[in-house]
Motif scaffolding. Structure first.
Motif, PDB file in Angstrom:
ATOM      1  N   ARG A 152       0.847  -1.198   0.000  1.00  0.00           N
ATOM      2  CA  ARG A 152       0.000   0.000   0.000  1.00  0.00           C
ATOM      3  C   ARG A 152       0.885   1.251   0.000  1.00  0.00           C
ATOM      4  O   ARG A 152       1.901   1.309   0.686  1.00  0.00           O
ATOM      5  CB  ARG A 152      -0.895  -0.019   1.249  1.00  0.00           C
TER       6      ARG A 152
ATOM      7  N   LYS B 273       2.230   4.671   1.090  1.00  0.00           N
ATOM      8  CA  LYS B 273       2.368   5.086   2.486  1.00  0.00           C
ATOM      9  C   LYS B 273       1.324   6.083   2.961  1.00  0.00           C
ATOM     10  O   LYS B 273       0.972   6.088   4.131  1.00  0.00           O
ATOM     11  CB  LYS B 273       3.769   5.647   2.722  1.00  0.00           C
ATOM     12  N   TRP B 274       0.813   6.935   2.104  1.00  0.00           N
ATOM     13  CA  TRP B 274      -0.147   7.927   2.555  1.00  0.00           C
ATOM     14  C   TRP B 274      -1.584   7.405   2.591  1.00  0.00           C
ATOM     15  O   TRP B 274      -2.506   8.131   2.975  1.00  0.00           O
ATOM     16  CB  TRP B 274      -0.073   9.215   1.748  1.00  0.00           C
TER      17      TRP B 274
ATOM     18  N   SER C 156      -4.309   4.705   4.291  1.00  0.00           N
ATOM     19  CA  SER C 156      -4.460   3.926   5.519  1.00  0.00           C
ATOM     20  C   SER C 156      -5.515   2.840   5.323  1.00  0.00           C
ATOM     21  O   SER C 156      -6.203   2.805   4.304  1.00  0.00           O
ATOM     22  CB  SER C 156      -4.845   4.844   6.685  1.00  0.00           C
TER      23      SER C 156
END
Length: 138
Positions: A121, A123-124, A126
């Motif tokens: 995924r 990183k930014w 969630s």
């Protein structure tokens, strides 16, 4: 999916240019988001979404998709004319994953049941609240 949809529910979809069209019957087995790097590269998006159906519930009604093997375990099908990604099929599997955005009305489908390959995924992004997440395949 709302409870009013039974086994006879029909969803239609196809590619951007209209050369390839398909129809599904019934509810999907599930819906998901995939973060694997192959899906990211093919879609050009960080998180493509899918509705998964038994293969016998999917009918190709127009055109013939092109096919590409990015791994030794599955085929990815797309419109050879406009490039729209349509299907992912595991070798020997009984199900077909259909890109949610290729349906005529993707909002007919529920939020994802799960997320896979979250180890890739971006990183930014969630976790989606209330959705099961798996670092690899589920």
């Amino acid at each position: 999916m709302n409870d009013s949809q039974g086994d006879d529910t029909v969803h239609q979809g196809g590619c951007l240019c209209g050369a390839v069209r398909y129809r599904t019957t019934g509810k999907p087995n599930d819906t998901n988001i995939c973060y694997c790097t192959q899906c990211q590269r093919q879609s050009g998006a960080p998180m493509p979404a899918f509705a998964n159906f038994d293969r016998d519930k999917v009918e190709l009604v127009q055109g013939e998709p092109g096919s590409y093997r990015a791994s030794g375990t599955a085929s990815r099908q797309f419109c050879a004319n406009c490039g729209s990604w349509l299907f992912w099929m595991q070798d020997g599997g009984t199900r077909i994953s259909i890109t949610l955005g290729s349906f005529d009305d993707p909002s007919d489908f529920p939020a994802p049941d799960y997320e896979i390959w979250t180890e890739h995924r971006i990183k930014w992004l969630s976790n989606i609240p209330g959705v099961d997440s798996y670092p690899g395949d589920n």
